[in-house]
Design a protein around this motif. Structure first.
Motif, PDB file in Angstrom:
ATOM      1  N   PHE A   1       1.013  -1.131   0.031  1.00  0.00           N
ATOM      2  CA  PHE A   1       0.079   0.017  -0.132  1.00  0.00           C
ATOM      3  C   PHE A   1       1.001   1.294  -0.065  1.00  0.00           C
ATOM      4  O   PHE A   1       1.921   1.149   0.722  1.00  0.00           O
ATOM      5  CB  PHE A   1      -0.885   0.125   1.224  1.00  0.00           C
ATOM      6  N   ARG A   2       0.243   2.312  -0.799  1.00  0.00           N
ATOM      7  CA  ARG A   2       1.058   3.571  -0.966  1.00  0.00           C
ATOM      8  C   ARG A   2       0.105   4.715  -0.524  1.00  0.00           C
ATOM      9  O   ARG A   2      -1.159   4.480  -0.615  1.00  0.00           O
ATOM     10  CB  ARG A   2       1.480   3.723  -2.130  1.00  0.00           C
ATOM     11  N   PRO A   3       0.783   5.623  -0.032  1.00  0.00           N
ATOM     12  CA  PRO A   3      -0.190   6.820   0.554  1.00  0.00           C
ATOM     13  C   PRO A   3      -0.889   7.200  -0.871  1.00  0.00           C
ATOM     14  O   PRO A   3      -0.839   7.302  -1.966  1.00  0.00           O
ATOM     15  CB  PRO A   3       0.917   8.083   0.474  1.00  0.00           C
ATOM     16  N   ALA A   4      -2.309   7.380  -0.359  1.00  0.00           N
ATOM     17  CA  ALA A   4      -3.563   7.953  -1.186  1.00  0.00           C
ATOM     18  C   ALA A   4      -3.962   6.735  -2.285  1.00  0.00           C
ATOM     19  O   ALA A   4      -4.721   6.968  -2.921  1.00  0.00           O
ATOM     20  CB  ALA A   4      -3.101   9.141  -2.141  1.00  0.00           C
ATOM     21  N   ASP A   5      -3.683   5.451  -2.100  1.00  0.00           N
ATOM     22  CA  ASP A   5      -4.129   4.378  -3.036  1.00  0.00           C
ATOM     23  C   ASP A   5      -5.564   4.235  -2.460  1.00  0.00           C
ATOM     24  O   ASP A   5      -6.044   4.633  -1.423  1.00  0.00           O
ATOM     25  CB  ASP A   5      -3.330   3.071  -2.388  1.00  0.00           C
ATOM     26  N   ARG A   6      -6.313   3.735  -3.500  1.00  0.00           N
ATOM     27  CA  ARG A   6      -7.758   3.134  -3.032  1.00  0.00           C
ATOM     28  C   ARG A   6      -7.218   1.661  -3.030  1.00  0.00           C
ATOM     29  O   ARG A   6      -6.774   1.170  -4.040  1.00  0.00           O
ATOM     30  CB  ARG A   6      -8.660   3.600  -4.189  1.00  0.00           C
TER      31      ARG A   6
ATOM     32  N   ALA B   1      -4.689  -2.875  -4.668  1.00  0.00           N
ATOM     33  CA  ALA B   1      -4.555  -1.797  -4.489  1.00  0.00           C
ATOM     34  C   ALA B   1      -4.167  -0.917  -5.789  1.00  0.00           C
ATOM     35  O   ALA B   1      -3.421  -1.492  -6.713  1.00  0.00           O
ATOM     36  CB  ALA B   1      -3.128  -1.336  -3.475  1.00  0.00           C
ATOM     37  N   SER B   2      -4.562   0.403  -6.023  1.00  0.00           N
ATOM     38  CA  SER B   2      -4.410   1.399  -7.203  1.00  0.00           C
ATOM     39  C   SER B   2      -4.215   2.675  -6.706  1.00  0.00           C
ATOM     40  O   SER B   2      -4.707   3.314  -5.772  1.00  0.00           O
ATOM     41  CB  SER B   2      -5.644   0.998  -8.069  1.00  0.00           C
ATOM     42  N   ALA B   3      -3.248   3.220  -7.372  1.00  0.00           N
ATOM     43  CA  ALA B   3      -3.183   4.877  -7.353  1.00  0.00           C
ATOM     44  C   ALA B   3      -4.493   5.405  -8.012  1.00  0.00           C
ATOM     45  O   ALA B   3      -4.860   4.764  -8.795  1.00  0.00           O
ATOM     46  CB  ALA B   3      -2.117   5.244  -8.006  1.00  0.00           C
ATOM     47  N   ILE B   4      -4.868   6.178  -7.423  1.00  0.00           N
ATOM     48  CA  ILE B   4      -6.203   7.002  -7.825  1.00  0.00           C
ATOM     49  C   ILE B   4      -6.020   7.484  -9.163  1.00  0.00           C
ATOM     50  O   ILE B   4      -7.196   7.230  -9.984  1.00  0.00           O
ATOM     51  CB  ILE B   4      -6.757   8.028  -6.821  1.00  0.00           C
ATOM     52  N   GLY B   5      -5.062   7.723  -9.703  1.00  0.00           N
ATOM     53  CA  GLY B   5      -4.810   8.524 -10.905  1.00  0.00           C
ATOM     54  C   GLY B   5      -4.987   7.113 -12.100  1.00  0.00           C
ATOM     55  O   GLY B   5      -5.310   7.395 -13.264  1.00  0.00           O
ATOM     56  N   ASP B   6      -4.914   6.128 -11.579  1.00  0.00           N
ATOM     57  CA  ASP B   6      -4.792   4.715 -12.713  1.00  0.00           C
ATOM     58  C   ASP B   6      -6.411   4.256 -12.577  1.00  0.00           C
ATOM     59  O   ASP B   6      -6.500   3.273 -13.429  1.00  0.00           O
ATOM     60  CB  ASP B   6      -3.764   3.720 -12.104  1.00  0.00           C
TER      61      ASP B   6
ATOM     62  N   GLY C   1      -0.901   4.711   4.613  1.00  0.00           N
ATOM     63  CA  GLY C   1      -1.493   5.701   4.355  1.00  0.00           C
ATOM     64  C   GLY C   1      -2.892   5.965   3.351  1.00  0.00           C
ATOM     65  O   GLY C   1      -2.821   6.711   2.436  1.00  0.00           O
ATOM     66  N   VAL C   2      -3.226   4.746   3.140  1.00  0.00           N
ATOM     67  CA  VAL C   2      -4.276   4.277   2.085  1.00  0.00           C
ATOM     68  C   VAL C   2      -5.560   5.617   2.254  1.00  0.00           C
ATOM     69  O   VAL C   2      -5.683   5.689   3.636  1.00  0.00           O
ATOM     70  CB  VAL C   2      -4.915   3.066   2.304  1.00  0.00           C
ATOM     71  N   ALA C   3      -5.908   6.036   1.298  1.00  0.00           N
ATOM     72  CA  ALA C   3      -7.143   7.090   1.304  1.00  0.00           C
ATOM     73  C   ALA C   3      -8.521   6.270   1.642  1.00  0.00           C
ATOM     74  O   ALA C   3      -8.983   6.804   2.273  1.00  0.00           O
ATOM     75  CB  ALA C   3      -7.061   7.537  -0.202  1.00  0.00           C
ATOM     76  N   GLN C   4      -8.645   5.151   0.961  1.00  0.00           N
ATOM     77  CA  GLN C   4     -10.080   4.600   0.872  1.00  0.00           C
ATOM     78  C   GLN C   4      -9.876   2.815   0.772  1.00  0.00           C
ATOM     79  O   GLN C   4      -9.045   2.463   0.128  1.00  0.00           O
ATOM     80  CB  GLN C   4     -11.090   5.218   0.219  1.00  0.00           C
ATOM     81  N   LEU C   5     -10.644   2.268   1.946  1.00  0.00           N
ATOM     82  CA  LEU C   5     -11.129   0.850   1.534  1.00  0.00           C
ATOM     83  C   LEU C   5     -12.407   0.762   1.037  1.00  0.00           C
ATOM     84  O   LEU C   5     -13.122   1.350   1.464  1.00  0.00           O
ATOM     85  CB  LEU C   5     -10.710   0.156   2.922  1.00  0.00           C
ATOM     86  N   VAL C   6     -12.366   0.138  -0.083  1.00  0.00           N
ATOM     87  CA  VAL C   6     -13.957  -0.421  -0.511  1.00  0.00           C
ATOM     88  C   VAL C   6     -13.916  -1.732  -0.528  1.00  0.00           C
ATOM     89  O   VAL C   6     -13.331  -2.487  -1.065  1.00  0.00           O
ATOM     90  CB  VAL C   6     -13.759   0.058  -2.143  1.00  0.00           C
TER      91      VAL C   6
END
Length: 178
Positions: free
Chosen positions: A3-8, A25-30, A102-107
């Motif tokens: 996990f990386r900061p701001a991942d979803r 996990a994915s970067a929000i931009g991807d 630092g994950v942004a959100q868990l879905v």
């Protein structure tokens, strides 16, 4: 740590032949590119990909496409424990890892029978980690295509053999608890 900061992070599980909790996990931009690629795999009239409902030849095709995505997958495996012990062990460890990363959100794929227990467990893990930044929500599987990746990897791990080999390019970590 995957996990990386701001991942979803998209979470699903399998209860077949052990307990498998899988986080994609994915970067929000991807996200947009990955979601489009996954939706392109749907057959006419299909709302989601549910791996247990697919034929083996279609599973191979789907996995090939999933492994080309820019995602990172982690698998928590608990064997020889009842589900009521295995889920808190694996989901609790995943949440702690998400907070530390630092994950942004868990879905999380919605299971009405587990929602209340999940909320308590997640709140406790966030409190223990001393963070209030992590957001989470339970959703229906058709709402977020990256849940389908977690579903597919969970299915592959519960079925073993060549299926595990087929997803190894995207699986970056495995945590096994017997």
């Amino acid at each position: 740590m995957i996990f990386r900061p701001a991942d979803r992070v998209y979470v699903d599980e399998s209860k077949a032949r052990g307990y498998y909790v899988v986080a994609t996990a994915s970067a929000i931009g991807d996200l947009r590119v990955s979601e489009r690629a996954l939706r392109d795999l749907l057959k006419p009239g299909q709302r989601r990909i549910h791996f247990k409902s697919e034929s083996d030849s279609r599973r191979r095709q789907i996995l090939s496409s999933m492994c080309a995505l820019d995602v990172r997958v982690s698998v928590w495996i608990v064997k020889q424990r009842p589900d009521k012990e295995a889920r808190p062990m694996s989901l609790g460890a995943l949440v702690a890892e998400a907070v530390n990363g630092g994950v942004a959100q868990l879905v999380i794929e919605r299971d009405e029978s587990l929602g209340r227990a999940d909320r308590r467990l997640i709140a406790e893990a966030i409190r223990r980690a001393g963070s209030s930044e992590l957001q989470y929500r339970h959703v229906a599987p058709h709402e977020h295509p990256l849940l389908w990746v977690s579903d597919a990897v969970a299915w592959c791990y519960s079925n073993g053999g060549d299926w595990i080999r087929r997803v190894e390019t995207i699986v970056e970590s495995r945590v096994i608890r017997l």
